[in-house]
Design an enzyme around this catalytic site. Structure first.
Site, PDB file in Angstrom:
ATOM      1  N   GLY A   8       0.827  -1.222   0.000  1.00 15.47           N
ATOM      2  CA  GLY A   8       0.000   0.000   0.000  1.00 15.47           C
ATOM      3  C   GLY A   8       0.849   1.254   0.000  1.00 15.47           C
ATOM      4  O   GLY A   8       0.458   2.293   0.532  1.00 15.47           O
ATOM      5  N   GLY A  11      -0.543   4.695  -1.137  1.00 15.58           N
ATOM      6  CA  GLY A  11      -1.661   5.282  -0.395  1.00 15.58           C
ATOM      7  C   GLY A  11      -1.248   6.446   0.481  1.00 15.58           C
ATOM      8  O   GLY A  11      -0.092   6.882   0.478  1.00 15.58           O
ATOM      9  N   GLN A  12      -2.222   6.936   1.268  1.00 14.26           N
ATOM     10  CA  GLN A  12      -2.000   8.156   2.050  1.00 14.26           C
ATOM     11  C   GLN A  12      -0.840   7.985   3.040  1.00 14.26           C
ATOM     12  O   GLN A  12       0.082   8.793   3.058  1.00 14.26           O
ATOM     13  CB  GLN A  12      -3.280   8.537   2.809  1.00 14.26           C
ATOM     14  CG  GLN A  12      -3.187   9.908   3.477  1.00 14.26           C
ATOM     15  CD  GLN A  12      -4.151  10.081   4.648  1.00 14.26           C
ATOM     16  OE1 GLN A  12      -4.699   9.126   5.168  1.00 14.26           O
ATOM     17  NE2 GLN A  12      -4.337  11.315   5.063  1.00 14.26           N
ATOM     18  N   TYR A 142     -15.651  -2.432   7.982  1.00 11.72           N
ATOM     19  CA  TYR A 142     -14.277  -1.993   8.255  1.00 11.72           C
ATOM     20  C   TYR A 142     -13.879  -2.399   9.684  1.00 11.72           C
ATOM     21  O   TYR A 142     -12.811  -2.981   9.902  1.00 11.72           O
ATOM     22  CB  TYR A 142     -14.225  -0.474   8.103  1.00 11.72           C
ATOM     23  CG  TYR A 142     -12.868   0.153   8.314  1.00 11.72           C
ATOM     24  CD1 TYR A 142     -11.808  -0.152   7.470  1.00 11.72           C
ATOM     25  CD2 TYR A 142     -12.657   1.081   9.327  1.00 11.72           C
ATOM     26  CE1 TYR A 142     -10.568   0.457   7.638  1.00 11.72           C
ATOM     27  CE2 TYR A 142     -11.430   1.694   9.498  1.00 11.72           C
ATOM     28  CZ  TYR A 142     -10.395   1.375   8.652  1.00 11.72           C
ATOM     29  OH  TYR A 142      -9.164   1.981   8.813  1.00 11.72           O
ATOM     30  N   LYS A 146     -11.024  -4.907  11.129  1.00 14.04           N
ATOM     31  CA  LYS A 146      -9.941  -4.385  11.980  1.00 14.04           C
ATOM     32  C   LYS A 146      -9.827  -5.192  13.268  1.00 14.04           C
ATOM     33  O   LYS A 146      -8.729  -5.515  13.705  1.00 14.04           O
ATOM     34  CB  LYS A 146     -10.161  -2.890  12.269  1.00 14.04           C
ATOM     35  CG  LYS A 146      -9.843  -1.999  11.065  1.00 14.04           C
ATOM     36  CD  LYS A 146      -8.371  -2.087  10.709  1.00 14.04           C
ATOM     37  CE  LYS A 146      -8.068  -1.630   9.317  1.00 14.04           C
ATOM     38  NZ  LYS A 146      -6.680  -1.855   8.883  1.00 14.04           N
ATOM     39  N   ILE A 172      -6.135  10.384   9.889  1.00 13.08           N
ATOM     40  CA  ILE A 172      -4.795  10.924   9.615  1.00 13.08           C
ATOM     41  C   ILE A 172      -4.918  12.104   8.649  1.00 13.08           C
ATOM     42  O   ILE A 172      -5.564  12.004   7.605  1.00 13.08           O
ATOM     43  CB  ILE A 172      -3.870   9.847   8.987  1.00 13.08           C
ATOM     44  CG1 ILE A 172      -3.824   8.591   9.864  1.00 13.08           C
ATOM     45  CG2 ILE A 172      -2.470  10.406   8.750  1.00 13.08           C
ATOM     46  CD1 ILE A 172      -3.209   8.770  11.215  1.00 13.08           C
TER      47      ILE A 172
HETATM   48  C1  AKB Z   1     -11.233   5.985   7.977  1.00 11.17           C
HETATM   49  O1  AKB Z   1     -11.847   7.059   8.163  1.00 11.17           O
HETATM   50  O2  AKB Z   1     -11.719   4.977   7.486  1.00 11.17           O
HETATM   51  C2  AKB Z   1      -9.799   5.919   8.463  1.00 11.17           C
HETATM   52  C3  AKB Z   1      -9.725   5.375   9.856  1.00 11.17           C
HETATM   53  C4  AKB Z   1     -10.070   6.219  10.993  1.00 11.17           C
HETATM   54  O3  AKB Z   1      -9.364   4.250  10.034  1.00 11.17           O
HETATM   55  N1  AKB Z   1      -9.185   7.202   8.382  1.00 11.17           N
END
Ligand code: AKB
Length: 316
Positions: A8, A11-12, A142, A146, A172
């Site tokens: 990655g 990416g950012q 998500y 995680k 971030i």
């Molecule tokens: C998102 O907004 O999905 C990410 C995170 C907080 O994991 N920046």
């Protein structure tokens, strides 16, 4: 000297982390791994690049073998808003991709850094001073990936002695590569629009407090944790880290100190608002401070001053 692969890397976080790692460990010792998008500019010119799709275990293994990699910063991931729109993709990249990286690391004895997120928490988590060890019942795809990722990384450490470490990143904010598909992205967009139009329409509600962090602190966290003495680590996957918590109004006010005419209004996106509402307001990061001396440099005022200075030059 370490031999590092960054997945990655376009990416950012990856694009800036790769450059920092090259500075610290030598350009040739840090392989930038990307899936579809080829890097450009200094990221491409300063060191090796390989196409690495983490959902292809053989490809990960080939690159690890070719460059004798001993450390992987596994940053390839799908962020929260895209994960809600494409749950299958999120599961495949965030879980199957991580599984492949861990399997390859077990075989080739690599250490692995994997970012977790504030998204690993959910509506039943205590929202203020969220403890290091607490309820984790996220209600987003998500978040599910995680939490599962944190558990998988801990499992590989305990069962196979793979040196896995990670942090729970807040939103971030950076002035180089734009984030893509996250719930916290407003906190980056707002600076660009403040400079370009002196106005920003925010997709989260006023009063939505979230942990946020400036990129230099996020990069420092990754490097410091991977350099930490393993004997001192009680936790591994993943540490709460925190530097500032704000809502859109507070961020707007900090921008107004530099651009007094800046206007903030709202057009709330219910999907991202629901995701943000399920996340903590601010995390307790004392375990990171105690176990590997986590500390940071940027608060909201310092970050805003730096963002506006850098972006004003860039957008001229
Ligand atoms: C998102 O907004 O999905 C990410 C995170 C907080 O994991 N920046």
């Amino acid at each position: 000297m370490k031999k590092i692969l960054v997945t990655g890397s376009v990416g950012q976080i990856g694009s800036e982390l790769t450059m920092l790692l090259r500075k610290l460990y030598g350009n040739d010792n840090v392989v930038a791994g990307g899936n579809r998008t080829k890097p450009t500019g200094k990221l491409l010119e300063s060191g090796p690049f390989e196409i690495v799709d983490c959902t292809d275990a053989q490809k990960v293994a080939d690159v690890v073998k070719k460059y004798e990699i001993d450390t992987i910063y596994h940053l390839a991931a799908i962020l929260s808003a895209v994960a809600e729109a494409k749950p299958n993709l999120a599961w495949n990249v965030n879980i199957n991709g991580l599984y492949n990286v861990l399997e390859v690391s077990r075989e080739y004895k690599c250490a692995v850094f994997t970012p977790s997120s504030i998204g690993a928490f959910g509506p039943s988590t205590p929202p203020d001073d969220t403890p290091q060890d607490t309820i984790q019942r996220p209600n987003t795809m998500y978040g599910v990936t995680k939490v599962a990722g944190e558990l998988l990384c801990d499992y590989y450490f305990k069962r196979f002695n793979v040196d896995t470490r990670g942090v729970r990143y807040p939103g971030i904010i950076s002035n180089e590569t734009l984030p893509g598909g996250g719930t916290t992205d407003y906190a980056v967009d707002i600076y660009y629009e403040a400079i370009k139009k002196k106005q920003y329409t925010c997709f989260l509600e006023a009063g939505t407090f979230l942990d946020m962090m400036y990129m230099p602190d996020a990069l420092k966290a990754a490097v410091d944790l991977m350099e930490a003495d393993p004997a001192k680590l009680i936790h591994r996957n993943a540490f709460n880290i925190s530097t500032m918590s704000f809502d859109p109004e507070m961020l707007g006010a900090s921008i107004r100190k530099h651009i007094p005419e800046f206007k903030l209004d709202y057009d709330v996106d219910p999907i991202r608002q629901a995701i943000a509402a399920s996340w903590p307001n601010n995390m307790d990061d004392s375990a990171a401070t105690e176990e590997w001396a986590w500390n940071y440099d940027f608060d909201l005022a310092k970050m805003t001053a730096d963002m506006l200075t850098v972006l004003t030059k860039k957008l001229k």
